[in-house]
Design an enzyme around this catalytic site. Structure first.
Site, mmCIF file in Angstrom:
data_model
loop_
_atom_site.group_PDB
_atom_site.id
_atom_site.type_symbol
_atom_site.label_atom_id
_atom_site.label_comp_id
_atom_site.label_asym_id
_atom_site.label_seq_id
_atom_site.Cartn_x
_atom_site.Cartn_y
_atom_site.Cartn_z
ATOM 1 N N ARG A 235 2.750 21.575 38.513
ATOM 2 C CA ARG A 235 1.735 21.913 39.502
ATOM 3 C C ARG A 235 2.316 22.898 40.510
ATOM 4 O O ARG A 235 3.474 22.771 40.924
ATOM 5 C CB ARG A 235 1.231 20.660 40.225
ATOM 6 N N GLU A 264 -4.795 28.036 42.669
ATOM 7 C CA GLU A 264 -5.240 28.495 41.356
ATOM 8 C C GLU A 264 -6.749 28.681 41.377
ATOM 9 O O GLU A 264 -7.459 27.817 41.904
ATOM 10 C CB GLU A 264 -4.855 27.486 40.264
ATOM 11 N N HIS A 283 -2.034 28.778 33.830
ATOM 12 C CA HIS A 283 -1.981 27.319 33.682
ATOM 13 C C HIS A 283 -2.609 26.865 32.360
ATOM 14 O O HIS A 283 -3.421 25.937 32.309
ATOM 15 C CB HIS A 283 -2.673 26.617 34.856
#
Length: 322
Positions: A235, A264, A283
């Site tokens: 993360r 993000e 991601h």
């Protein structure tokens, strides 16, 4: 965990994107239980009258846990659970499970894509190809390099397994400090400095929790040897991006592979986009075409265990956050 039979209603969130074949496998494993496939609004309405709820974070609202009714078990078809870990869920008697380990293989492979791209200078080669330049020079090797895996859980262990095949020296951290196969030295997180200082590559595979938020900052980056390469596949919030950018600009950190950023999507104005020694992916390291099948297999196994009154697998420690 013992239960009377048969199992009651099971809600499946449509947000999980399960195929008809996957839903069929769940029906077979559920041993006659009533199964409903619902959108988010319907999930909120039906959850208090259901025994089991399965989906992903986008298909489960924390409002459900204010009045959970009959709900006894929630399963996520993903590994991260931090976005639904509200106080009501933590303090409830609801069991929470997730797909721990289902994403370990693709994320470990993605980690090595970053490392190989760096050591074999693939970005430079790609640019030379665009310009039709035959640019040869000696390249580096992963063999003999030291890899520090910060967070030796399911994903970190898969990274370590592959690193051993490349002839790398592997060190890392684990909350318990217990040994991990293929890892030469394991220390608890409060001794992170001991394993960061000699690492050529630093890979972050931590679960996100209040304990790990901002764990890698100015101090920790200063502990790294000059020329280290940093990879984040967990993360974005575990890594101080301003501290990383400064270290990348100064040359203390040679480069970075970032599959996770904060926030993000990464804003267009972020300096990270323009740094030549940074590789960014959106991601998607866990987004393998076979991951969801693995996650469904895990849920099916747990459904059989639940039906038989056996301990469930991949149970989340709600207090620890993973």
């Amino acid at each position: 965990m013992m239960h009377s039979l048969p199992v009651g209603r099971i809600l499946l969130s449509q947000e999980a994107g399960l195929t008809d074949e996957q839903v069929g496998r769940i029906r077979e494993a559920a041993v006659g239980a009533s199964i409903e496939l619902c959108d988010l609004q319907r999930v909120c309405q039906r959850a208090p009258q259901s025994e089991i709820l399965a989906g992903n974070e986008s298909g489960i609202t924390t409002d459900i846990f204010r009045e959970p009714g009959l709900l006894r078990w929630v399963h996520l078809f993903q590994a991260g659970v931090d976005r639904i870990l509200c106080p009501e869920l933590i303090e409830s008697g609801i069991t929470l499970t997730c797909a721990k380990g289902a994403h370990a293989v693709p994320i470990a492979e993605h980690t090595f894509a970053f490392m190989l791209a760096h050591v074999k200078e693939l970005v430079r080669h790609r640019q030379a190809q665009r310009e039709r330049i035959w640019d040869r020079h000696a390249l580096g090797e992963l063999y003999g390099k030291t890899l520090c895996v910060v967070g030796l859980g399911n994903i970190g262990s898969e990274v370590a397994r592959r690193a051993a095949c490349f002839g790398m020296h592997v060190v890392g951290t684990r909350r318990s400090g217990a040994p991990v196969p293929y890892v030469e030295r394991v220390v608890p997180p409060d001794r992170l400095a001991e394993v960061l200082s000699d690492a050529d590559y630093v890979v972050l595979t931590l679960p996100f929790s209040p304990e790990t938020k901002g764990m890698i900052g100015v101090r920790e980056i200063a502990w790294m040897k000059s020329g280290a390469f940093v990879i984040n596949v967990c993360r974005g919030q575990v890594l101080d991006h301003r501290a990383l950018i400064n270290a990348l600009k100064s040359g203390h950190v040679a480069g970075a592979g970032l599959d996770a950023t904060d926030p993000e999507p990464l804003p267009a104005e972020s300096e990270l986009w323009h740094l030549p020694n940074v590789i960014i992916t959106p991601h998607d390291s866990a987004m393998s075409c076979v991951v969801r099948d693995r996650a469904v297999d895990m849920f099916c196994e747990n459904l059989k265990r639940y039906h038989n009154g056996e301990p469930l697998l991949q149970v989340v420690d709600k207090g620890a956050g993973y």
